[in-house]
Design an enzyme around this catalytic site. Structure first.
Site, PDB file in Angstrom:
ATOM      1  N   CYS A  13      -4.564  28.209   4.838  1.00 41.92           N
ATOM      2  CA  CYS A  13      -5.932  28.690   4.446  1.00 41.92           C
ATOM      3  C   CYS A  13      -7.089  28.515   5.481  1.00 41.92           C
ATOM      4  CB  CYS A  13      -6.250  28.149   3.325  1.00 41.92           C
ATOM      5  SG  CYS A  13      -5.231  28.591   1.748  1.00 41.92           S
ATOM      6  N   ASN A  46      -5.953  35.015  -3.589  1.00 40.02           N
ATOM      7  CA  ASN A  46      -6.142  34.009  -2.398  1.00 40.02           C
ATOM      8  C   ASN A  46      -5.204  34.858  -1.218  1.00 40.02           C
ATOM      9  OD1 ASN A  46      -5.655  32.480  -0.366  1.00 40.02           O
ATOM     10  ND2 ASN A  46      -5.564  30.524  -2.057  1.00 40.02           N
ATOM     11  N   HIS A 106     -13.604  30.441   1.864  1.00 42.06           N
ATOM     12  CA  HIS A 106     -12.169  30.612   1.700  1.00 42.06           C
ATOM     13  C   HIS A 106     -11.836  31.256   0.321  1.00 42.06           C
ATOM     14  CE1 HIS A 106      -7.779  30.974   1.282  1.00 42.06           C
ATOM     15  NE2 HIS A 106      -7.784  29.802   0.839  1.00 42.06           N
TER      16      HIS A 106
END
Length: 336
Positions: free
Chosen positions: A118, A293, A263
């Protein structure tokens, strides 16, 4: 002593697969519900790749072409590719060289692959920034691209993780800054390996005498595992820390930020960080509702959309921040 120059983001672009998967489609598949997913994550839909059409590399190439066009440069002007992904097309070689091939590059420019999940895009952006700052390269392409949907446990046992992730790609082109006060002001990278197993895909691992046989016997370890409570607990601490670190180093306050692009891990995390930093809704960008995501792709997709929607203009103070597996976390502060 030579003065280091700044790099700036000359072009942005993103690509998402055409297949839209709404929460309702997952209800029978994973014994879940639209209400359950939205309450815990804020996600309403995500994109899943189409086999035979989308690959990690060619999605990155779609995003890269848009970024190159905005920057006014061609593929063979690129002197370095930095490709961030946890879902490469092959175990090896990395997707950076495949992207080079997809773009038709003929200049033999190097391709570097980054595996920081991430935080991967911001890690990659920091690496690219150093090359431009020192004068080694003038044009660096940074890409984050992910295909998660082919590696998720789409059963009731996997729903806690599998409803979160989606597929997509984003890209930026870094060039030397054309003016004083424009460009990447600083980047900040951190890691805490003691929590490596809290968010992990364990297999295929190389530390087995017969890794192929081990995979056959431990198929559950091919799917992502996440200790959600622990990830949340650390994320809501590390996000504000690393944002403040960037602001402090450059003499800014949270109120000076024109747009924060975190993020897109979980809308609840973003909302907590927004409240902690005292930022109004118009100063925080969220698109997790539509894409889920997308790991290394989430920050560049969001950055590209924010530019496209007019949420970011030249001269704006923009902060990028990420937290994820490793644990790793990072931020970048820039005058766009």
């Amino acid at each position: 002593m030579a003065t280091l120059r700044h790099s700036f983001i000359a072009g942005v672009g993103h690509y998402v697969p055409s297949r839209v998967v709404k929460n309702v489609e997952l209800e029978s598949m994973m014994n879940t519900s639209d209400a359950w997913i939205q309450e815990r994550t804020g996600i309403q839909e995500r994109r899943w790749f189409e086999e035979g059409k989308d690959t990690t590399a060619n999605m990155g190439a779609h995003a890269a072409r848009k970024a190159l066009a905005m920057a006014g440069v061609g593929p063979d002007d690129v002197q370095l590719i930095v490709f961030a992904t946890l879902s490469p097309d092959y175990f090896f070689p990395g997707s950076g060289v495949l992207l080079q091939r997809e773009l038709g590059m003929t200049n033999n420019a190097p391709a570097l692959d980054v595996r920081n999940q991430c935080s991967g895009f911001i890690y990659g952006l920091s690496v690219a920034d150093q090359f431009v700052r020192t004068g080694m390269y003038d044009t660096v392409l940074v890409v984050g691209s992910e295909i998660h949907s082919s590696g998720l446990d789409k059963s009731p046992e996997g729903r806690g993780v599998s409803v979160i992730f989606g597929d997509g790609a984003g890209a930026v082109v870094l060039r030397p800054s054309p003016g004083e006060g424009q460009g990447i002001l600083s980047t900040h990278l951190h890691a805490q390996g003691e929590f490596a197993e809290e968010l992990i895909v364990k297999e295929p691992g190389s530390n087995r005498d017969n890794r192929v046989q081990h995979i056959l016997e431990s198929r559950a370890d091919l799917y992502p595992y996440m200790n959600g409570q622990n990830v949340f607990k650390h994320a809501v601490v590390r996000f504000p820390q690393v944002i403040k670190e960037a602001l402090d180093q450059n003499g800014y306050q949270p109120t000076d930020i024109d747009l924060l692009i975190p993020h897109q891990a979980n809308l609840r995390i973003t909302q907590y960080v927004q409240q902690k930093m005292g930022l109004s809704d118009d100063k925080v960008f969220s698109n997790i509702q539509r894409y889920g995501n997308t790991t290394a792709a989430s920050v560049p997709i969001a950055l590209s959309e924010a530019v496209q929607e007019g949420r970011i203009k030249r001269g704006n103070l923009v902060c990028l921040a990420a937290f994820g597996s490793g644990f790793t976390w990072a931020s970048a502060l820039l005058k766009f």
